[in-house]
Each structure stands twice: as C-alpha cells, then as structure tokens.
Write a protein that holds these residues in place. Structure first.
Motif, PDB file in Angstrom:
ATOM      1  N   GLU A   1       0.841  -1.192   0.000  1.00 54.93           N
ATOM      2  CA  GLU A   1       0.000   0.000   0.000  1.00 54.93           C
ATOM      3  C   GLU A   1       0.877   1.243   0.000  1.00 54.93           C
ATOM      4  O   GLU A   1       1.973   1.248   0.572  1.00 54.93           O
ATOM      5  CB  GLU A   1      -0.933   0.015   1.208  1.00 54.93           C
ATOM      6  CG  GLU A   1      -1.952  -1.108   1.159  1.00 54.93           C
ATOM      7  CD  GLU A   1      -2.987  -1.014   2.256  1.00 54.93           C
ATOM      8  OE1 GLU A   1      -2.782  -0.255   3.227  1.00 54.93           O
ATOM      9  OE2 GLU A   1      -4.026  -1.699   2.143  1.00 54.93           O
ATOM     10  N   LEU A   2       0.351   2.296  -0.631  1.00 50.61           N
ATOM     11  CA  LEU A   2       1.119   3.522  -0.824  1.00 50.61           C
ATOM     12  C   LEU A   2       0.222   4.724  -0.565  1.00 50.61           C
ATOM     13  O   LEU A   2      -0.911   4.780  -1.029  1.00 50.61           O
ATOM     14  CB  LEU A   2       1.629   3.547  -2.266  1.00 50.61           C
ATOM     15  CG  LEU A   2       2.415   4.753  -2.757  1.00 50.61           C
ATOM     16  CD1 LEU A   2       3.734   4.876  -2.017  1.00 50.61           C
ATOM     17  CD2 LEU A   2       2.668   4.619  -4.257  1.00 50.61           C
ATOM     18  N   VAL A   3       0.752   5.677   0.185  1.00 52.39           N
ATOM     19  CA  VAL A   3       0.092   6.968   0.398  1.00 52.39           C
ATOM     20  C   VAL A   3       0.991   8.018  -0.231  1.00 52.39           C
ATOM     21  O   VAL A   3       2.192   8.076   0.056  1.00 52.39           O
ATOM     22  CB  VAL A   3      -0.108   7.269   1.905  1.00 52.39           C
ATOM     23  CG1 VAL A   3      -0.679   8.673   2.100  1.00 52.39           C
ATOM     24  CG2 VAL A   3      -1.011   6.221   2.547  1.00 52.39           C
ATOM     25  N   LEU A   4       0.408   8.843  -1.103  1.00 53.37           N
ATOM     26  CA  LEU A   4       1.161   9.919  -1.754  1.00 53.37           C
ATOM     27  C   LEU A   4       0.811  11.253  -1.105  1.00 53.37           C
ATOM     28  O   LEU A   4      -0.367  11.579  -0.962  1.00 53.37           O
ATOM     29  CB  LEU A   4       0.829   9.975  -3.244  1.00 53.37           C
ATOM     30  CG  LEU A   4       1.220   8.767  -4.074  1.00 53.37           C
ATOM     31  CD1 LEU A   4       0.695   8.906  -5.497  1.00 53.37           C
ATOM     32  CD2 LEU A   4       2.731   8.592  -4.085  1.00 53.37           C
TER      33      LEU A   4
ATOM     34  N   ARG B   1       0.221  11.071 -11.216  1.00 54.62           N
ATOM     35  CA  ARG B   1      -0.865  10.240 -11.744  1.00 54.62           C
ATOM     36  C   ARG B   1      -0.680   9.968 -13.230  1.00 54.62           C
ATOM     37  O   ARG B   1      -0.937   8.867 -13.697  1.00 54.62           O
ATOM     38  CB  ARG B   1      -2.215  10.925 -11.527  1.00 54.62           C
ATOM     39  CG  ARG B   1      -2.844  10.588 -10.217  1.00 54.62           C
ATOM     40  CD  ARG B   1      -4.270  11.122 -10.162  1.00 54.62           C
ATOM     41  NE  ARG B   1      -4.448  11.805  -8.907  1.00 54.62           N
ATOM     42  CZ  ARG B   1      -4.559  13.118  -8.752  1.00 54.62           C
ATOM     43  NH1 ARG B   1      -4.536  13.919  -9.786  1.00 54.62           N
ATOM     44  NH2 ARG B   1      -4.710  13.626  -7.563  1.00 54.62           N
TER      45      ARG B   1
ATOM     46  N   ALA C   1      -0.424   2.501  -9.342  1.00 53.01           N
ATOM     47  CA  ALA C   1      -1.674   3.226  -9.072  1.00 53.01           C
ATOM     48  C   ALA C   1      -2.654   2.354  -8.287  1.00 53.01           C
ATOM     49  O   ALA C   1      -3.392   2.858  -7.433  1.00 53.01           O
ATOM     50  CB  ALA C   1      -2.295   3.692 -10.380  1.00 53.01           C
TER      51      ALA C   1
ATOM     52  N   LYS D   1      -1.951   0.324  -6.005  1.00 50.94           N
ATOM     53  CA  LYS D   1      -1.503   0.224  -4.616  1.00 50.94           C
ATOM     54  C   LYS D   1      -1.706   1.524  -3.824  1.00 50.94           C
ATOM     55  O   LYS D   1      -1.515   1.554  -2.623  1.00 50.94           O
ATOM     56  CB  LYS D   1      -0.025  -0.189  -4.570  1.00 50.94           C
ATOM     57  CG  LYS D   1       0.205  -1.600  -5.098  1.00 50.94           C
ATOM     58  CD  LYS D   1       1.685  -1.936  -5.115  1.00 50.94           C
ATOM     59  CE  LYS D   1       1.948  -3.292  -5.691  1.00 50.94           C
ATOM     60  NZ  LYS D   1       1.726  -4.395  -4.775  1.00 50.94           N
ATOM     61  N   VAL D   2      -2.080   2.601  -4.517  1.00 53.39           N
ATOM     62  CA  VAL D   2      -2.303   3.886  -3.844  1.00 53.39           C
ATOM     63  C   VAL D   2      -3.619   3.812  -3.077  1.00 53.39           C
ATOM     64  O   VAL D   2      -4.681   3.630  -3.661  1.00 53.39           O
ATOM     65  CB  VAL D   2      -2.320   5.060  -4.852  1.00 53.39           C
ATOM     66  CG1 VAL D   2      -2.668   6.370  -4.150  1.00 53.39           C
ATOM     67  CG2 VAL D   2      -0.972   5.182  -5.554  1.00 53.39           C
TER      68      VAL D   2
ATOM     69  N   GLU E   1      -4.312   9.844  -1.173  1.00 49.64           N
ATOM     70  CA  GLU E   1      -3.503  10.972  -1.633  1.00 49.64           C
ATOM     71  C   GLU E   1      -3.785  12.154  -0.710  1.00 49.64           C
ATOM     72  O   GLU E   1      -4.945  12.427  -0.397  1.00 49.64           O
ATOM     73  CB  GLU E   1      -3.858  11.343  -3.069  1.00 49.64           C
ATOM     74  CG  GLU E   1      -3.504  10.288  -4.081  1.00 49.64           C
ATOM     75  CD  GLU E   1      -3.930  10.674  -5.501  1.00 49.64           C
ATOM     76  OE1 GLU E   1      -4.670  11.660  -5.666  1.00 49.64           O
ATOM     77  OE2 GLU E   1      -3.503   9.981  -6.431  1.00 49.64           O
TER      78      GLU E   1
END
Length: 151
Positions: free
Chosen positions: A99-102, A113, A121, A123-124, A127
């Motif tokens: 998981e990813l937080v931008l 993006r 994308a 895994k985001v 934001e």
C-alpha cells in the motif's frame, strides 16, 4: 476512512525532493520511519539556459520578435515526477510495498498520476494534497493521520 497499516509506504514529495517513509506501527499511533530520500539539483532557469532567447522576422519591414526560451527549470520538475513514478514501479515489482500513500501538492499529484504505471496506481490507498517535504516527521505523521481520518 483509510487505515494506515503497518508496512504502508508514505511518499512525501514536491517537484525536487522525495522522502520515502514506512509505517512501523498501526493507524492509531503511526510511526513513520524515513528509509530513503531522493533530491535533484534543479538550478534556476537562468543558470541552466546557455543562450538568450532567439529572434525571428515578423511581418513588416525590419520587424523582429523574440521567441520564448525553454524553461529548463520547469522541465526538470516534470522529469522528477516521471523518475519518481519509475522508481515506484521498480519497487512495486520487487514487492517492496503493498500500500502507498502519496503526499504532494495538487500539481505534483497530477504529474505523478499521469506518469504512474497501473500496478503502482492500484496500490495507492490515499492521496494527501499538501506540500510537507520540509516538515519534521512527527508533523507529517499527525497531518497524514488527520487527512486519512477525514477521508
């Protein structure tokens, strides 16, 4: 509400610097650890440009107009988003994060993006449209948690 799970990557970036953080705990009490940092040198456009803007003949006798010069500083900012997206793609293929937080300004989020591969994308999980690259980690932790709680 999006949960900040253990192991989630939080990437805090602007157009010249990226901080890579990993959540070591859970959402209730996040503990973000900086494990990597990327920064690019991006001198002002004046320092990068070698020539003065060109001139072209206009309609009419003896008329000349100047042409816009390339904005090297802005181009480098756009390349940074592409490079960051590529780095995240490589790390996703290694299985480095689920998981990813931008966290970035709206402009940089838009650039990311556009450049991001579908695998990244997907895994985001969130934001955060803020520029926090120069904030201390504890401030980033609380602001990210607050934003995710509100979402």
């Amino acid at each position: 509400m999006t949960e900040l799970k253990k192991g989630t990557w939080v990437v805090v970036t602007d157009s010249e610097k990226a901080l890579f953080l990993r959540n070591l705990t859970d959402h209730d009490d996040p503990n973000l650890d900086v494990f990597d940092e990327e920064e690019q040198e991006n001198p002002s456009d004046r320092e990068q440009g070698a020539n003065k803007p060109g001139r072209m003949h206009d309609t009419g006798m003896g008329h000349r107009s100047s042409m816009d010069d390339t904005d090297w500083h802005e181009l480098q900012k756009e390349r940074f988003a592409a490079d960051l997206a590529e780095h995240l793609y490589e790390e996703a293929h290694k299985g480095a994060f689920d998981e990813l937080v931008l966290v970035a300004s709206p402009q940089v989020l838009g650039d990311l993006r556009r450049e991001m591969h579908k695998e990244v994308a997907a895994k985001v999980v969130a934001e955060v449209p803020k520029t926090l690259t120069n904030h201390p980690v504890d401030k980033i932790e609380s602001l990210v948690k607050k934003e995710l709680d509100a979402a």
